[in-house]
Write an enzyme that holds these catalytic residues in place. Sequence first.
Site, PDB file in Angstrom:
ATOM      1  N   HIS A  66       0.873  -1.189   0.000  1.00 28.65           N
ATOM      2  CA  HIS A  66       0.000   0.000   0.000  1.00 28.65           C
ATOM      3  C   HIS A  66       0.906   1.234   0.000  1.00 28.65           C
ATOM      4  O   HIS A  66       1.473   1.605   1.031  1.00 28.65           O
ATOM      5  CB  HIS A  66      -0.912   0.006   1.230  1.00 28.65           C
ATOM      6  CG  HIS A  66      -1.970  -1.063   1.172  1.00 28.65           C
ATOM      7  ND1 HIS A  66      -3.256  -0.809   0.749  1.00 28.65           N
ATOM      8  CD2 HIS A  66      -1.910  -2.376   1.436  1.00 28.65           C
ATOM      9  CE1 HIS A  66      -3.948  -1.922   0.775  1.00 28.65           C
ATOM     10  NE2 HIS A  66      -3.160  -2.906   1.193  1.00 28.65           N
ATOM     11  N   HIS A  88      -6.267   0.665   7.123  1.00 29.71           N
ATOM     12  CA  HIS A  88      -7.044  -0.438   7.703  1.00 29.71           C
ATOM     13  C   HIS A  88      -7.187  -0.254   9.209  1.00 29.71           C
ATOM     14  O   HIS A  88      -6.291   0.276   9.868  1.00 29.71           O
ATOM     15  CB  HIS A  88      -6.345  -1.786   7.465  1.00 29.71           C
ATOM     16  CG  HIS A  88      -6.058  -2.089   6.033  1.00 29.71           C
ATOM     17  ND1 HIS A  88      -4.953  -1.597   5.387  1.00 29.71           N
ATOM     18  CD2 HIS A  88      -6.724  -2.849   5.130  1.00 29.71           C
ATOM     19  CE1 HIS A  88      -4.951  -2.026   4.132  1.00 29.71           C
ATOM     20  NE2 HIS A  88      -6.013  -2.793   3.951  1.00 29.71           N
TER      21      HIS A  88
END
Length: 297
Positions: A66, A88
């Site tokens: 990411h 997240h």
Amino acid sequence: MEQMHTIPEEHYHVAADHVRARLSVAPAVGLVLGSGLGPLVDEIEGAQAIPFGEIPGWPSATVQGHAGRLVGGTLEGCPVLVMQGRIHYYEGYSLAQVTLPVRVMRLLGIDTLILTNAAGGLNQGFSVGDIMVIEDHIYPAGFSGMNPLHGPNMGSFGPRFPVHTHTYSPQLRALAHRVAAGQGLTLREGVYVSLSGPTFETPAEVRLFRAWGGDAVGMSTASEALVAYHAGMRVLGFSSITNISLDSTTAQQEVSHEDVLRAGKQIVPRLAALLRGVLRELPPFDPGEIENAPEHD
Ligand code: HPA
């Protein structure tokens, strides 16, 4: 990192003003790229990248795979804003922080949000490499009171009690199927079970989620979809099936984050073609499609 359970409305505006000032095109569509799907940004024309760390109040992405950048530009002539990497819950952020980017996108004028993720296949008819359009989700965290809309309602975004019968736009799902058929691409459809992570589900949980009607399982997406739909955005979601969830403690293989990234990479060209096709034919946004509307004093 500081956890913020309630984010003052002002903070969303400060972040949105910062991003707006750095983009030369006003985006209409937001795109969130899941694990292994980051290379999709190579498709963006006139890309302008903003590292998450430079945006006031924006959480940083800490997971491998990411990148942690916001990329503005156009795709198939459509002005887009892409999150290359997502935030997240398992990284230690609150759900308010995890979903801050969605509200910032809303303030930037984005009315259509496309969410992608890597997921384990629960449906026994699925194979590694499949793409699934999300029909609906199951959000077990919500069963125990964890919800990104927990806390005082921000009526300027949406109502106190949002309805969620059509969270994932039926029109856009139908469009995705038409585009996929035109490309000779098999497109699955199903229910996404959204866990908090970071632990992968146990075999007993896999059997439970199947019995619930789940088709894929992952660690993201539902909280973003809830906040987007609350804020009157239309949502489209795709899961890339990077592994098949193991349903027995006697299984010999294991799933790993590296496998997920590898499989995600192989799905990128097909998912990119599908996204391009959807953007090419994206119908104008009709607020009448959305069941939730802002509250006015
Ligand atoms: N479970 C949860 N999250 C995932 C999986 C999985 O099997 N695969 C990719 N993300």
